[in-house]
Design a protein around this motif. Structure first.
Motif, PDB file in Angstrom:
ATOM      1  N   TRP A  40      61.783  19.508  95.048  1.00  0.00           N
ATOM      2  CA  TRP A  40      61.953  19.190  93.629  1.00  0.00           C
ATOM      3  C   TRP A  40      61.749  17.698  93.399  1.00  0.00           C
ATOM      4  N   GLN A  41      62.338  16.869  94.281  1.00  0.00           N
ATOM      5  CA  GLN A  41      62.206  15.412  94.148  1.00  0.00           C
ATOM      6  C   GLN A  41      60.753  14.996  94.339  1.00  0.00           C
ATOM      7  N   LEU A  42      60.073  15.585  95.300  1.00  0.00           N
ATOM      8  CA  LEU A  42      58.665  15.285  95.532  1.00  0.00           C
ATOM      9  C   LEU A  42      57.831  15.684  94.322  1.00  0.00           C
ATOM     10  N   SER A  43      58.127  16.821  93.737  1.00  0.00           N
ATOM     11  CA  SER A  43      57.409  17.284  92.561  1.00  0.00           C
ATOM     12  C   SER A  43      57.639  16.340  91.383  1.00  0.00           C
ATOM     13  N   GLU A  44      58.862  15.888  91.233  1.00  0.00           N
ATOM     14  CA  GLU A  44      59.205  14.958  90.150  1.00  0.00           C
ATOM     15  C   GLU A  44      58.479  13.621  90.338  1.00  0.00           C
ATOM     16  N   GLU A  45      58.458  13.126  91.550  1.00  0.00           N
ATOM     17  CA  GLU A  45      57.760  11.865  91.835  1.00  0.00           C
ATOM     18  C   GLU A  45      56.255  12.012  91.609  1.00  0.00           C
ATOM     19  N   THR A  46      55.705  13.157  91.986  1.00  0.00           N
ATOM     20  CA  THR A  46      54.282  13.413  91.765  1.00  0.00           C
ATOM     21  C   THR A  46      53.969  13.434  90.274  1.00  0.00           C
ATOM     22  N   ASP A  47      54.820  14.059  89.486  1.00  0.00           N
ATOM     23  CA  ASP A  47      54.634  14.090  88.037  1.00  0.00           C
ATOM     24  C   ASP A  47      54.689  12.685  87.444  1.00  0.00           C
ATOM     25  N   GLU A  48      55.616  11.882  87.916  1.00  0.00           N
ATOM     26  CA  GLU A  48      55.727  10.498  87.438  1.00  0.00           C
ATOM     27  C   GLU A  48      54.468   9.702  87.783  1.00  0.00           C
ATOM     28  N   LEU A  49      53.968   9.895  88.995  1.00  0.00           N
ATOM     29  CA  LEU A  49      52.748   9.203  89.401  1.00  0.00           C
ATOM     30  C   LEU A  49      51.560   9.653  88.559  1.00  0.00           C
ATOM     31  N   ARG A  50      51.471  10.951  88.277  1.00  0.00           N
ATOM     32  CA  ARG A  50      50.399  11.464  87.408  1.00  0.00           C
ATOM     33  C   ARG A  50      50.477  10.818  86.023  1.00  0.00           C
ATOM     34  N   ASP A  51      51.692  10.712  85.500  1.00  0.00           N
ATOM     35  CA  ASP A  51      51.877  10.080  84.189  1.00  0.00           C
ATOM     36  C   ASP A  51      51.432   8.619  84.222  1.00  0.00           C
ATOM     37  N   GLN A  52      51.787   7.911  85.290  1.00  0.00           N
ATOM     38  CA  GLN A  52      51.396   6.504  85.420  1.00  0.00           C
ATOM     39  C   GLN A  52      49.880   6.367  85.525  1.00  0.00           C
ATOM     40  N   VAL A  53      49.255   7.222  86.307  1.00  0.00           N
ATOM     41  CA  VAL A  53      47.795   7.195  86.449  1.00  0.00           C
ATOM     42  C   VAL A  53      47.141   7.503  85.108  1.00  0.00           C
ATOM     43  N   GLY A  54      47.671   8.465  84.387  1.00  0.00           N
ATOM     44  CA  GLY A  54      47.145   8.803  83.065  1.00  0.00           C
ATOM     45  C   GLY A  54      47.244   7.625  82.109  1.00  0.00           C
ATOM     46  N   GLU A  55      48.368   6.932  82.127  1.00  0.00           N
ATOM     47  CA  GLU A  55      48.550   5.759  81.267  1.00  0.00           C
ATOM     48  C   GLU A  55      47.583   4.639  81.660  1.00  0.00           C
ATOM     49  N   LEU A  56      47.407   4.421  82.935  1.00  0.00           N
ATOM     50  CA  LEU A  56      46.458   3.404  83.387  1.00  0.00           C
ATOM     51  C   LEU A  56      45.035   3.761  82.969  1.00  0.00           C
ATOM     52  N   GLN A  57      44.669   5.033  83.069  1.00  0.00           N
ATOM     53  CA  GLN A  57      43.337   5.471  82.645  1.00  0.00           C
ATOM     54  C   GLN A  57      43.150   5.266  81.149  1.00  0.00           C
ATOM     55  N   ARG A  58      44.183   5.565  80.358  1.00  0.00           N
ATOM     56  CA  ARG A  58      44.115   5.361  78.911  1.00  0.00           C
ATOM     57  C   ARG A  58      43.912   3.887  78.587  1.00  0.00           C
ATOM     58  N   ARG A  59      44.629   3.022  79.283  1.00  0.00           N
ATOM     59  CA  ARG A  59      44.486   1.576  79.069  1.00  0.00           C
ATOM     60  C   ARG A  59      43.094   1.090  79.456  1.00  0.00           C
ATOM     61  N   LEU A  60      42.569   1.595  80.567  1.00  0.00           N
ATOM     62  CA  LEU A  60      41.213   1.226  80.987  1.00  0.00           C
ATOM     63  C   LEU A  60      40.180   1.678  79.966  1.00  0.00           C
ATOM     64  N   ASP A  61      40.359   2.877  79.441  1.00  0.00           N
ATOM     65  CA  ASP A  61      39.439   3.383  78.422  1.00  0.00           C
ATOM     66  C   ASP A  61      39.485   2.509  77.177  1.00  0.00           C
ATOM     67  N   GLU A  62      40.691   2.141  76.752  1.00  0.00           N
ATOM     68  CA  GLU A  62      40.839   1.267  75.586  1.00  0.00           C
ATOM     69  C   GLU A  62      40.189  -0.092  75.836  1.00  0.00           C
ATOM     70  N   GLN A  63      40.388  -0.612  77.032  1.00  0.00           N
ATOM     71  CA  GLN A  63      39.802  -1.911  77.376  1.00  0.00           C
ATOM     72  C   GLN A  63      38.277  -1.824  77.370  1.00  0.00           C
ATOM     73  N   ALA A  64      37.721  -0.742  77.876  1.00  0.00           N
ATOM     74  CA  ALA A  64      36.268  -0.579  77.888  1.00  0.00           C
ATOM     75  C   ALA A  64      35.727  -0.513  76.463  1.00  0.00           C
ATOM     76  N   ILE A  65      36.428   0.202  75.586  1.00  0.00           N
ATOM     77  CA  ILE A  65      35.996   0.298  74.197  1.00  0.00           C
ATOM     78  C   ILE A  65      36.083  -1.060  73.515  1.00  0.00           C
ATOM     79  N   THR A  66      37.162  -1.780  73.739  1.00  0.00           N
ATOM     80  CA  THR A  66      37.336  -3.109  73.157  1.00  0.00           C
ATOM     81  C   THR A  66      36.248  -4.056  73.644  1.00  0.00           C
ATOM     82  N   THR A  67      35.939  -4.007  74.917  1.00  0.00           N
ATOM     83  CA  THR A  67      34.894  -4.861  75.475  1.00  0.00           C
ATOM     84  C   THR A  67      33.536  -4.521  74.871  1.00  0.00           C
ATOM     85  N   ALA A  68      33.234  -3.238  74.753  1.00  0.00           N
ATOM     86  CA  ALA A  68      31.957  -2.822  74.162  1.00  0.00           C
ATOM     87  C   ALA A  68      31.860  -3.266  72.708  1.00  0.00           C
ATOM     88  N   ALA A  69      32.953  -3.142  71.967  1.00  0.00           N
ATOM     89  CA  ALA A  69      32.949  -3.562  70.569  1.00  0.00           C
ATOM     90  C   ALA A  69      32.757  -5.071  70.451  1.00  0.00           C
TER      91      ALA A  69
END
Length: 98
Positions: free
Chosen positions: A7-36
């Motif tokens: 359960w703890q491993l699953s919870e940590e994996t979910d947290e890591l997925r959320d962090q990776v998702g947030e980092l990807q969202r930020r990278l996407d925003e940065q790419a759009i801002t740079t292109a603009a």
């Protein structure tokens, strides 16, 4: 592995997925801002060149010089690409196109 450890491993994996998702969202925003920002810069340079306020070929050469001011490859590629865009516009303008 017991249920609590799983359960703890699953919870940590979910947290890591959320962090990776947030980092990807930020990278996407940065790419759009740079292109603009790049698009706005190129458009402004084109308008200034059409008004005789800037020489795109010289501005492109200045960007090449600025490119060499940093050893970072990403920095250099971005400035080289921007300089090439300006050279392309300059070439079209000198041939009578837009």
């Amino acid at each position: 592995m017991n249920d609590e450890a799983m359960w703890q491993l699953s919870e940590e994996t979910d947290e890591l997925r959320d962090q990776v998702g947030e980092l990807q969202r930020r990278l996407d925003e940065q790419a759009i801002t740079t292109a603009a920002s790049t698009g706005a810069f190129v458009l402004l340079a084109r308008y200034l060149a059409e008004a005789g306020q800037v020489h795109l070929d010289e501005l492109a050469d200045d960007l090449d010089g600025l490119c060499r001011a940093q050893d970072d490859a990403v920095w250099q590629r971005a400035l080289i690409a921007l300089a090439e865009q300006l050279r392309g516009i300059h070439e079209r303008q000198t041939k009578g196109g837009r």
